[in-house]
Design a protein around this motif. Structure first.
Motif, PDB file in Angstrom:
ATOM      1  N   GLU A 194       0.825  -1.214   0.000  1.00  0.00           N
ATOM      2  CA  GLU A 194       0.000   0.000   0.000  1.00  0.00           C
ATOM      3  C   GLU A 194       0.860   1.265   0.000  1.00  0.00           C
ATOM      4  O   GLU A 194       0.509   2.241  -0.655  1.00  0.00           O
ATOM      5  CB  GLU A 194      -0.963   0.002   1.188  1.00  0.00           C
ATOM      6  CG  GLU A 194      -2.128  -0.932   1.016  1.00  0.00           C
ATOM      7  CD  GLU A 194      -2.900  -0.698  -0.285  1.00  0.00           C
ATOM      8  OE1 GLU A 194      -3.235   0.464  -0.591  1.00  0.00           O
ATOM      9  OE2 GLU A 194      -3.134  -1.672  -1.011  1.00  0.00           O
TER      10      GLU A 194
ATOM     11  N   ARG B 280       1.995   1.742  -3.519  1.00  0.00           N
ATOM     12  CA  ARG B 280       0.897   2.261  -4.340  1.00  0.00           C
ATOM     13  C   ARG B 280       0.675   3.749  -4.057  1.00  0.00           C
ATOM     14  O   ARG B 280       0.464   4.539  -4.976  1.00  0.00           O
ATOM     15  CB  ARG B 280      -0.389   1.483  -4.079  1.00  0.00           C
ATOM     16  CG  ARG B 280      -0.375   0.104  -4.663  1.00  0.00           C
ATOM     17  CD  ARG B 280      -1.727  -0.599  -4.474  1.00  0.00           C
ATOM     18  NE  ARG B 280      -1.629  -1.965  -4.921  1.00  0.00           N
ATOM     19  CZ  ARG B 280      -1.465  -3.019  -4.122  1.00  0.00           C
ATOM     20  NH1 ARG B 280      -1.428  -2.868  -2.796  1.00  0.00           N
ATOM     21  NH2 ARG B 280      -1.362  -4.230  -4.629  1.00  0.00           N
TER      22      ARG B 280
ATOM     23  N   GLU C 199       1.654  -1.168 -10.693  1.00  0.00           N
ATOM     24  CA  GLU C 199       1.218  -2.403 -10.031  1.00  0.00           C
ATOM     25  C   GLU C 199       2.196  -3.553 -10.242  1.00  0.00           C
ATOM     26  O   GLU C 199       2.422  -4.347  -9.337  1.00  0.00           O
ATOM     27  CB  GLU C 199      -0.184  -2.793 -10.497  1.00  0.00           C
ATOM     28  CG  GLU C 199      -0.824  -3.849  -9.629  1.00  0.00           C
ATOM     29  CD  GLU C 199      -0.978  -3.460  -8.157  1.00  0.00           C
ATOM     30  OE1 GLU C 199      -0.904  -4.373  -7.309  1.00  0.00           O
ATOM     31  OE2 GLU C 199      -1.159  -2.267  -7.835  1.00  0.00           O
TER      32      GLU C 199
ATOM     33  N   VAL D 262       4.841  -3.040  -7.695  1.00  0.00           N
ATOM     34  CA  VAL D 262       4.325  -3.382  -6.363  1.00  0.00           C
ATOM     35  C   VAL D 262       4.343  -4.895  -6.177  1.00  0.00           C
ATOM     36  O   VAL D 262       4.804  -5.400  -5.154  1.00  0.00           O
ATOM     37  CB  VAL D 262       2.902  -2.822  -6.154  1.00  0.00           C
ATOM     38  CG1 VAL D 262       2.299  -3.334  -4.849  1.00  0.00           C
ATOM     39  CG2 VAL D 262       2.911  -1.302  -6.193  1.00  0.00           C
TER      40      VAL D 262
END
Length: 67
Positions: free
Chosen positions: A10, A13, A19, A22
């Protein structure tokens, strides 16, 4: 409180990471937390001909180069 993989993801992000980044970084985070990379082998000495040393030892030796 230790950082959880979910909180780590998180925070990435929130910083605007893509993504796929991540996902990859969170996977790496989990492996490190689980100690998967903690295995000590003789590879360093086999490849370099010198014994392995700690990061602290190396950093102390080369600190002046980075100042």
């Amino acid at each position: 409180m230790p950082l959880t993989p979910e909180a780590f993801a998180e925070s990435m992000r929130g910083a605007g990471a893509a993504e796929y980044t991540v996902t990859w970084q969170t996977g790496l985070f989990r492996l490190i937390r689980e100690g998967v990379n903690g295995l000590v082998t003789g590879t360093v000495s086999e490849v370099t001909g010198r014994p392995a040393r700690s990061l602290k030892s190396y950093a102390t030796e080369v600190a002046t180069v980075w100042r």
